[in-house]
Motif scaffolding. Structure first.
Motif, PDB file in Angstrom:
ATOM      1  N   LEU A  96       0.799  -1.168   0.088  1.00  0.00           N
ATOM      2  CA  LEU A  96      -0.088   0.107  -0.080  1.00  0.00           C
ATOM      3  C   LEU A  96       1.035   1.083   0.033  1.00  0.00           C
ATOM      4  O   LEU A  96       1.631   1.469   0.828  1.00  0.00           O
ATOM      5  CB  LEU A  96      -0.815  -0.140   1.335  1.00  0.00           C
ATOM      6  CG  LEU A  96      -1.609   1.146   1.764  1.00  0.00           C
ATOM      7  CD1 LEU A  96      -2.493   1.694   0.686  1.00  0.00           C
ATOM      8  CD2 LEU A  96      -2.480   1.117   3.004  1.00  0.00           C
ATOM      9  N   ALA A  97       0.791   2.180  -0.973  1.00  0.00           N
ATOM     10  CA  ALA A  97       1.599   3.251  -1.078  1.00  0.00           C
ATOM     11  C   ALA A  97       1.046   4.400  -1.516  1.00  0.00           C
ATOM     12  O   ALA A  97      -0.013   4.388  -2.235  1.00  0.00           O
ATOM     13  CB  ALA A  97       2.939   2.701  -2.176  1.00  0.00           C
ATOM     14  N   GLY A  98       1.774   5.502  -1.514  1.00  0.00           N
ATOM     15  CA  GLY A  98       1.224   6.788  -1.917  1.00  0.00           C
ATOM     16  C   GLY A  98       2.349   8.017  -1.531  1.00  0.00           C
ATOM     17  O   GLY A  98       3.397   7.674  -1.470  1.00  0.00           O
ATOM     18  N   GLY A  99       1.710   9.093  -1.433  1.00  0.00           N
ATOM     19  CA  GLY A  99       2.647  10.256  -1.142  1.00  0.00           C
ATOM     20  C   GLY A  99       2.373  11.456  -1.963  1.00  0.00           C
ATOM     21  O   GLY A  99       2.935  11.445  -3.107  1.00  0.00           O
ATOM     22  N   LEU A 100       1.371  12.229  -1.660  1.00  0.00           N
ATOM     23  CA  LEU A 100       1.006  13.370  -2.166  1.00  0.00           C
ATOM     24  C   LEU A 100       0.504  12.941  -3.664  1.00  0.00           C
ATOM     25  O   LEU A 100       0.529  13.862  -4.771  1.00  0.00           O
ATOM     26  CB  LEU A 100       2.374  14.381  -2.497  1.00  0.00           C
ATOM     27  CG  LEU A 100       2.823  14.994  -1.207  1.00  0.00           C
ATOM     28  CD1 LEU A 100       4.078  15.830  -1.846  1.00  0.00           C
ATOM     29  CD2 LEU A 100       1.985  15.379  -0.544  1.00  0.00           C
ATOM     30  N   ILE A 101      -0.316  12.070  -3.579  1.00  0.00           N
ATOM     31  CA  ILE A 101      -1.195  11.434  -4.705  1.00  0.00           C
ATOM     32  C   ILE A 101      -2.427  12.558  -4.739  1.00  0.00           C
ATOM     33  O   ILE A 101      -3.210  12.323  -3.841  1.00  0.00           O
ATOM     34  CB  ILE A 101      -1.389  10.073  -4.840  1.00  0.00           C
ATOM     35  CG1 ILE A 101      -0.270   9.208  -4.786  1.00  0.00           C
ATOM     36  CG2 ILE A 101      -2.200   9.620  -5.947  1.00  0.00           C
ATOM     37  CD1 ILE A 101       0.853   9.484  -5.897  1.00  0.00           C
ATOM     38  N   THR A 102      -2.532  13.175  -5.984  1.00  0.00           N
ATOM     39  CA  THR A 102      -3.962  14.053  -6.036  1.00  0.00           C
ATOM     40  C   THR A 102      -4.732  13.699  -7.222  1.00  0.00           C
ATOM     41  O   THR A 102      -5.882  13.919  -7.225  1.00  0.00           O
ATOM     42  CB  THR A 102      -3.437  15.386  -5.774  1.00  0.00           C
ATOM     43  OG1 THR A 102      -2.663  15.693  -7.009  1.00  0.00           O
ATOM     44  CG2 THR A 102      -2.717  15.884  -4.584  1.00  0.00           C
ATOM     45  N   GLU A 103      -4.061  13.241  -8.366  1.00  0.00           N
ATOM     46  CA  GLU A 103      -4.786  13.115  -9.578  1.00  0.00           C
ATOM     47  C   GLU A 103      -5.053  11.666  -9.913  1.00  0.00           C
ATOM     48  O   GLU A 103      -4.332  10.755  -9.483  1.00  0.00           O
ATOM     49  CB  GLU A 103      -3.880  13.599 -10.787  1.00  0.00           C
ATOM     50  CG  GLU A 103      -3.456  15.171 -10.532  1.00  0.00           C
ATOM     51  CD  GLU A 103      -4.833  15.899 -10.514  1.00  0.00           C
ATOM     52  OE1 GLU A 103      -5.712  15.694 -11.184  1.00  0.00           O
ATOM     53  OE2 GLU A 103      -4.961  17.196  -9.938  1.00  0.00           O
ATOM     54  N   PRO A 104      -6.181  11.173 -10.561  1.00  0.00           N
ATOM     55  CA  PRO A 104      -6.544  10.113 -10.672  1.00  0.00           C
ATOM     56  C   PRO A 104      -5.399   9.333 -11.565  1.00  0.00           C
ATOM     57  O   PRO A 104      -5.115   8.217 -11.080  1.00  0.00           O
ATOM     58  CB  PRO A 104      -7.945  10.091 -11.362  1.00  0.00           C
ATOM     59  CG  PRO A 104      -8.490  11.482 -11.034  1.00  0.00           C
ATOM     60  CD  PRO A 104      -7.274  12.303 -10.749  1.00  0.00           C
ATOM     61  N   GLN A 112      -2.228   9.757 -11.547  1.00  0.00           N
ATOM     62  CA  GLN A 112      -1.269   9.381 -10.839  1.00  0.00           C
ATOM     63  C   GLN A 112      -1.380   8.229  -9.911  1.00  0.00           C
ATOM     64  O   GLN A 112      -0.627   7.052 -10.068  1.00  0.00           O
ATOM     65  CB  GLN A 112      -1.129  10.538  -9.708  1.00  0.00           C
ATOM     66  CG  GLN A 112      -0.434  11.738 -10.384  1.00  0.00           C
ATOM     67  CD  GLN A 112      -0.251  12.930  -9.244  1.00  0.00           C
ATOM     68  OE1 GLN A 112      -1.198  12.934  -8.255  1.00  0.00           O
ATOM     69  NE2 GLN A 112       0.564  13.496  -9.382  1.00  0.00           N
ATOM     70  N   ALA A 113      -2.792   7.802  -9.678  1.00  0.00           N
ATOM     71  CA  ALA A 113      -3.064   6.769  -8.766  1.00  0.00           C
ATOM     72  C   ALA A 113      -3.089   5.583  -9.806  1.00  0.00           C
ATOM     73  O   ALA A 113      -2.725   4.548  -9.530  1.00  0.00           O
ATOM     74  CB  ALA A 113      -4.384   6.816  -8.097  1.00  0.00           C
ATOM     75  N   MET A 114      -3.651   5.837 -10.831  1.00  0.00           N
ATOM     76  CA  MET A 114      -3.674   4.410 -11.976  1.00  0.00           C
ATOM     77  C   MET A 114      -2.462   4.260 -12.504  1.00  0.00           C
ATOM     78  O   MET A 114      -2.209   3.130 -12.599  1.00  0.00           O
ATOM     79  CB  MET A 114      -4.541   5.247 -13.092  1.00  0.00           C
ATOM     80  CG  MET A 114      -4.336   4.064 -14.343  1.00  0.00           C
ATOM     81  SD  MET A 114      -5.469   2.780 -13.990  1.00  0.00           S
ATOM     82  CE  MET A 114      -7.141   3.128 -14.524  1.00  0.00           C
TER      83      MET A 114
END
Length: 337
Positions: free
Chosen positions: A280-288, A290-292
Motif C-alpha cells: 500500500l503506497a502513496g505520497g502526495l497523490i492527488t490526480e486520478p 497518478q493513482a492509476m
C-alpha cells in the motif's frame, strides 16, 4: 485497474483507493469516539473509498500522540468504535484500525513517554524512559488487548503502526535503538519487538483477518534504515502473518524529506520486490492518473490522505476522469457526471 476489486484473505475491497490513518485530534480526553469521527469516516465510505483505516489509536494512555487521540485500552472504547464500523458497513465500505503506541513522541499529559532507549526526539520533547524487558512484554499485551477490542468492534482488518518514529519504529531504527540486549543491535534483535507483537496479535484475531504493517521505509539519515534494510527485517517476520505492507517514510528523527508526488513509490516497489508481499503506497497523490499509474507500476493499493480530506468523494471523481463505471450512492445519482 484502480477500480478493480482485490482480496486479502476474507477482506475484499471494491477498489484500490485507501484512506490512510490520519489523526483528527478530536477524541475526548479519555480516548472516546465523538460524533466528529462518525461523520468524518462515514463520509468517505459514501464517497466510495475502498478501504478506510482509522487513525492511530492508542493501546494505552501513555501511548497516545496527544490527549485528543482515540483510545482502545479500555472495553468502554468498543461501543464508540463499533459505531464507526457499523456506519461504514452500512454504506458498503470496509474499515481497518491502526493500533499504535507513540513511544518517545507521546505528548499526552499526565504520563511519561517510554522508548527502547532514553533519547528524546528533539529538545522540545520530553526525555523518555528506556523500557525494561519486562515492560516490553507488558506493552505487547496492550497490543493484544487492543486487537481483541478491534475484533469486538467489528473491524475488517488491523494495522500495526511501525512507522513515523513511534514505538515499534523506534525499535526498528538504529538511530533510536541503542539497546544491548535481545531487542537491540542487529536486524534480528531490532525487529524482535515487532515480531512478538505480531505473533501475539495473530493469536487473538480471526485466522482470515488480514494484518497490515505500516513502516517508515527510509530514515533519511546515512546511518538509518533504508528500503532494503526494512525489507530484510520484514523478511525475518513476514512468516508470522503480515498480509500487506503500508509504506511510508521518515519521522523517526526530525528531518523533513523532499516530498513530491509519488516520492515513496520507489521505496514501496523495492519492498514489494524483496518481500513478495502486497504493498500500500502513496505520497502526495492527488490526480486520478497518478493513482492509476501506481497500480500499473505494481502497487497493490494506493493511499491518498490530504486529497481525501479536501474531497471525500474523490473516488467518484477519479472514476469519471478515468472513464470507469462505478456504483454511486443512490442518494447522489442526480449529481453523477
Amino acid at each position: 485497474m484502480l477500480f478493480t476489486p482485490i482480496s486479502f484473505k476474507q477482506l475484499t475491497l471494491k477498489n484500490r483507493v485507501v484512506m490512510p490513518p490520519m489523526c483528527m485530534y478530536s477524541a475526548a480526553d479519555d480516548g472516546m469516539v465523538t460524533d466528529w469521527h462518525v461523520t468524518h469516516y462515514t463520509t468517505r465510505a459514501v464517497g466510495q473509498v475502498g478501504l478506510i483505516i482509522v487513525e492511530a489509536t492508542g493501546v494505552e494512555p501513555r501511548g497516545r500522540i496527544s490527549n485528543k487521540d482515540l483510545g482502545i485500552w479500555d472495553d468502554k472504547h468498543i461501543a464508540g468504535l463499533k459505531s464507526i464500523v457499523d456506519h461504514i458497513h452500512a454504506q458498503g465500505g470496509k474499515i481497518g484500525i491502526q493500533l499504535a503506541h507513540a513511544g518517545r513522541k507521546s505528548e499526552a499529559v499526565g504520563s511519561n513517554p517510554v522508548a527502547p532507549s532514553a533519547i528524546a526526539f528533539n529538545e522540545e520533547y520530553r526525555l523518555p524512559t528506556a523500557l525494561t524487558a519486562g515492560e516490553i512484554q507488558e506493552i505487547i499485551q496492550k497490543f493484544v488487548q487492543g486487537a481483541k477490542r478491534a475484533v469486538a468492534a467489528g473491524f475488517d482488518t488491523i494495522e500495526l503502526h511501525a512507522a513515523h518514529g513511534y514505538l515499534i519504529n523506534e525499535f526498528l531504527s538504529p538511530l533510536t535503538n541503542l539497546r544491548e540486549d535481545e531487542y537491540g543491535g542487529n536486524l534480528v534483535n531490532r525487529v524482535r519487538f515487532l515480531q512478538e507483537v505480531l505473533i501475539a496479535v495473530k493469536q487473538v484475531i480471526p485466522k482470515e483477518m488480514p494484518v497490515i504493517v505500516r513502516v517508515s521505509a527510509d530514515d533519511y539519515h546515512e546511518d538509518g534504515n533504508t528500503p532494503e534494510i526494512v525489507a530484510e527485517m520484514l523478511n525475518l517476520v513476514k512468516q508470522y502473518g503480515i498480509d500487506i505492507i503500508n509504506v511510508s517514510s521518515g519521522a523517526v528523527i526530525p528531518v523533513m524529506p523532499r516530498a513530491y508526488p509519488g516520492y515513496q513509490v520507489a521505496m514501496a516497489l523495492t519492498i514489494k520486490e524483496k518481500t513478495q508481499l502486497p504493498v500500500l503506497a502513496g505520497g502526495l497523490i492527488t490526480e486520478p492518473a497518478q493513482a492509476m499509474q501506481l497500480v500499473k507500476a505494481g502497487i497493490d493499493l494506493v493511499y491518498t490522505g490530504r486529497e481525501l480530506l479536501r474531497n471525500p468523494y474523490w473516488p467518484l471523481q477519479a472514476a469519471h476522469v478515468l472513464q470507469q463505471e462505478v456504483e454511486w450512492p443512490v442518494q447522489y445519482l442526480r449529481g453523477k457526471w
